[in-house]
Write a protein that holds these residues in place. Structure first.
Motif, PDB file in Angstrom:
ATOM      1  N   ILE A   1      11.545 -33.042 -13.009  1.00  0.00           N
ATOM      2  CA  ILE A   1      11.495 -34.441 -12.569  1.00  0.00           C
ATOM      3  C   ILE A   1      11.686 -34.506 -11.053  1.00  0.00           C
ATOM      4  CG2 ILE A   1      12.581 -36.724 -12.732  1.00  0.00           C
ATOM      5  CD1 ILE A   1      13.621 -35.819 -15.530  1.00  0.00           C
ATOM      6  N   ALA A   2      10.786 -35.213 -10.378  1.00  0.00           N
ATOM      7  CA  ALA A   2      10.964 -35.594  -8.981  1.00  0.00           C
ATOM      8  C   ALA A   2      11.090 -37.111  -8.946  1.00  0.00           C
ATOM      9  CB  ALA A   2       9.786 -35.123  -8.136  1.00  0.00           C
ATOM     10  N   TYR A   3      11.766 -37.627  -7.926  1.00  0.00           N
ATOM     11  CA  TYR A   3      12.040 -39.067  -7.958  1.00  0.00           C
ATOM     12  C   TYR A   3      12.285 -39.609  -6.551  1.00  0.00           C
ATOM     13  CZ  TYR A   3      16.833 -37.363  -7.456  1.00  0.00           C
ATOM     14  OH  TYR A   3      17.953 -36.725  -7.005  1.00  0.00           O
ATOM     15  N   GLN A   4      12.035 -40.912  -6.393  1.00  0.00           N
ATOM     16  CA  GLN A   4      12.353 -41.607  -5.155  1.00  0.00           C
ATOM     17  C   GLN A   4      13.847 -41.507  -4.886  1.00  0.00           C
ATOM     18  OE1 GLN A   4      12.704 -46.014  -5.542  1.00  0.00           O
ATOM     19  NE2 GLN A   4      11.194 -45.800  -7.173  1.00  0.00           N
ATOM     20  N   MET A   5      14.201 -41.147  -3.671  1.00  0.00           N
ATOM     21  CA  MET A   5      15.587 -40.835  -3.332  1.00  0.00           C
ATOM     22  C   MET A   5      16.441 -42.097  -3.117  1.00  0.00           C
ATOM     23  SD  MET A   5      14.828 -37.692  -0.690  1.00  0.00           S
ATOM     24  CE  MET A   5      16.537 -37.215  -0.436  1.00  0.00           C
ATOM     25  N   HIS A   6      17.752 -41.907  -3.173  1.00  0.00           N
ATOM     26  CA  HIS A   6      18.780 -42.858  -2.728  1.00  0.00           C
ATOM     27  C   HIS A   6      18.952 -44.099  -3.602  1.00  0.00           C
ATOM     28  CE1 HIS A   6      18.473 -40.320   0.751  1.00  0.00           C
ATOM     29  NE2 HIS A   6      17.323 -40.839   1.130  1.00  0.00           N
ATOM     30  N   GLY A   7      18.172 -44.250  -4.673  1.00  0.00           N
ATOM     31  CA  GLY A   7      18.309 -45.421  -5.518  1.00  0.00           C
ATOM     32  C   GLY A   7      19.577 -45.375  -6.350  1.00  0.00           C
ATOM     33  N   LEU A   8      20.117 -46.538  -6.672  1.00  0.00           N
ATOM     34  CA  LEU A   8      21.344 -46.646  -7.474  1.00  0.00           C
ATOM     35  C   LEU A   8      21.003 -47.177  -8.855  1.00  0.00           C
ATOM     36  CD1 LEU A   8      24.486 -46.652  -7.718  1.00  0.00           C
ATOM     37  CD2 LEU A   8      24.398 -49.027  -6.888  1.00  0.00           C
ATOM     38  N   VAL A   9      21.311 -46.383  -9.891  1.00  0.00           N
ATOM     39  CA  VAL A   9      21.128 -46.804 -11.283  1.00  0.00           C
ATOM     40  C   VAL A   9      22.495 -46.824 -11.949  1.00  0.00           C
ATOM     41  CG1 VAL A   9      19.994 -46.332 -13.484  1.00  0.00           C
ATOM     42  CG2 VAL A   9      18.820 -45.765 -11.346  1.00  0.00           C
ATOM     43  N   LEU A  10      22.796 -47.926 -12.641  1.00  0.00           N
ATOM     44  CA  LEU A  10      24.096 -48.120 -13.287  1.00  0.00           C
ATOM     45  C   LEU A  10      23.904 -48.314 -14.782  1.00  0.00           C
ATOM     46  CD1 LEU A  10      25.475 -50.780 -10.759  1.00  0.00           C
ATOM     47  CD2 LEU A  10      25.803 -48.297 -10.668  1.00  0.00           C
TER      48      LEU A  10
END
Length: 491
Positions: A80-89
């Motif tokens: 998995i690669a992903y957009q950085m710095h996002g916050l998931v709660l």
């Protein structure tokens, strides 16, 4: 033996199935066809729904399966690669508590600045290698301060890739690389920063189990496997932010090697073996995919928020009826310097290289009797290339002096004009490759699963398709005029 890569981008999700033996891509697909929306409830805010990413990943994989050419039962590992710095709660039942505050969101800048001063600038830079800025830690602090009811329900915090892995496996893990991009990691103590935890009042139980990037992050659940037409128990063996993953896919792993990309955002990403940092935190240092406490590999990242996002806006606004290829061809009809038309490409949130200022996008010196769409398209490419040069000079002042930059032939690097302008602006040759984030994630999964003995083996077949070298087209004068405009806006 096959490998599956999933790339969770800001604009879309792409998946690829790769043959581990040959490193060739058998099939790939993307969803949706149009760019995904970003929610901006207030100026400077940027959010996306994690459920949207998961839905898009499923539909992209469905499209990939429909192309045929492989047996999904032969897939041995998932990356998995992903957009950085996002916050998931998520809560204790793994339900998402709110939309993700993503990478280009600027709401937490003031919170990060206060933390930088309170914790101590020297401590933050020498231990975290960054100011807390508007990174994930500051975003979590914003939720704690402004949405206490949501904060009280949090069981675990995650980056976007951790969330997708959770949906696949039911397990929640993270990595040193992910924690460092959130500015949660202390490079001196090799653990979660006690100072960040203490200052913001976070409970350490909010953080998932920390695993190496190349390792098992859980196995595919039966219910999900059936839905995705995959076999039960496939391990997720790699998770990485999109820029470290892009560097991996270009075989940029050792000190002095540098990668670039010009997608939704523009990035130059160089590898170092020292705990380097910029005194103003205009460029940022994170743990690279192959970071280890005993053999440090750091990714030094310059990010410009408004590159591909600006080009998309220009297409929608001025390029109705044009494809991107047609825009690029049209841009070549305008002369160097776009006959005085200048563009500042900073309309997608606070720019870290500009000390987190929101300068905005600007079109300067428009002549209604002279300038055509060709001038606009070229001026945008020249403005983006100039912003790369501005940031690259900051990287050079911090000791990054590559002899070549590697980039995938995609997004803005599909434009011969942009590529040559980028090279002339920075003065550094560019090697172009046929690389892809989802393919890099697939091969990363092969490394994590032990199918490849090393990253070098996983990318042994990678070959440059073109070398672009600087020419004497007098771009320096164009850049200096552009920089004078930027300085004016910053004053």
């Amino acid at each position: 033996m096959l490998l599956l890569g999933i790339d969770i981008g800001t604009s879309s999700v792409k998946v690829s199935v790769v043959d581990a033996a040959t490193q060739n891509t058998i099939a790939s697909a993307q969803y949706p066809d149009q760019e995904s929306p970003i929610k901006a409830l207030h100026p400077g805010w940027a959010e996306q729904s994690p459920s949207m990413w998961w839905e898009q990943a499923q539909k992209a994989l469905e499209r990939c399966h429909a192309k045929g050419g492989y047996n999904s039962n032969d897939i041995a590992a998932i990356g998995i690669a992903y957009q950085m710095h996002g916050l998931v709660l998520v809560d204790k039942d793994q339900n998402v508590l709110r939309d993700s505050i993503i990478w280009c969101d600027s709401r937490a800048v003031e919170i990060g600045d206060k933390a930088f001063a309170a914790i101590g600038e020297e401590h933050c830079l020498s231990h975290l290698l960054n100011s807390p800025g508007n990174f994930t830690a500051s975003k979590l602090a914003w939720v704690k301060e402004n949405e206490p009811e949501i904060y009280s329900k949090i069981d675990k915090i995650m980056l976007p890739g951790d969330y997708i892995a959770m949906k696949l496996t039911g397990e929640i893990t993270t990595s040193v690389s992910a924690l460092s991009e959130g500015v949660f990691f202390d490079f001196k103590t090799n653990g979660i920063s006690k100072e960040i935890i203490s200052y913001f009042g976070f409970d350490e139980s909010l953080f998932p189990v920390i695993n190496p990037v190349f390792s098992s992050h859980g196995t595919l659940q039966a219910s999900v496997a059936e839905k995705l037409n995959l076999k039960v128990g496939i391990p997720v063996t790699y998770k990485s932010g999109d820029q470290p993953n892009n560097a991996l896919s270009l075989n940029v792993l050792n000190p002095g090697e540098v990668a670039a990309t010009a997608g939704t955002s523009g990035v130059i990403y160089g590898v170092d073996d020292q705990l380097v940092y910029d005194q103003q935190s205009r460029i940022n240092t994170f743990a690279h995919v192959n970071y280890a406490s005993e053999q440090k590999r750091l990714g030094v990242l310059l990010c410009i928020n408004g590159t591909g996002s600006l080009y998309r806006w220009v297409k929608n606004t001025f390029g109705t009826g044009y494809s991107y290829n047609q825009m690029n061809a049209e841009a070549e009809k305008a002369p160097l310097g776009s006959e005085g038309l200048q563009v500042l490409p900073f309309g997608n949130g606070a720019e870290r290289m500009l000390n987190n200022k929101q300068v905005g996008a600007h079109f300067q010196n428009i002549d209604l009797n002279l300038h055509t769409p060709a001038h606009i398209f070229r001026a945008v490419q020249e403005g983006i290339a100039s912003s790369f040069r501005y940031g690259f000079d900051i990287m050079r002042s911090n000791g990054m002096n590559p002899t070549v930059i590697r980039a995938g032939k995609s997004n803005l690097f599909l434009s011969d004009l942009f590529t040559q302008t980028f090279v002339n602006a920075t003065g550094v040759p560019v090697e172009l490759y046929n690389n892809d984030g989802s393919v890099g994630a697939a091969l990363g999964a092969g490394i994590g699963a032990g199918i490849f003995k090393s990253p070098a083996e996983a990318f042994s077949n990678i070959k440059a398709i073109k070398l672009v070298e600087p020419t004497t087209d007098q771009f320096e004068a164009v850049y200096q005029e552009w920089k004078a405009l930027l300085d004016l806006r910053l004053s």
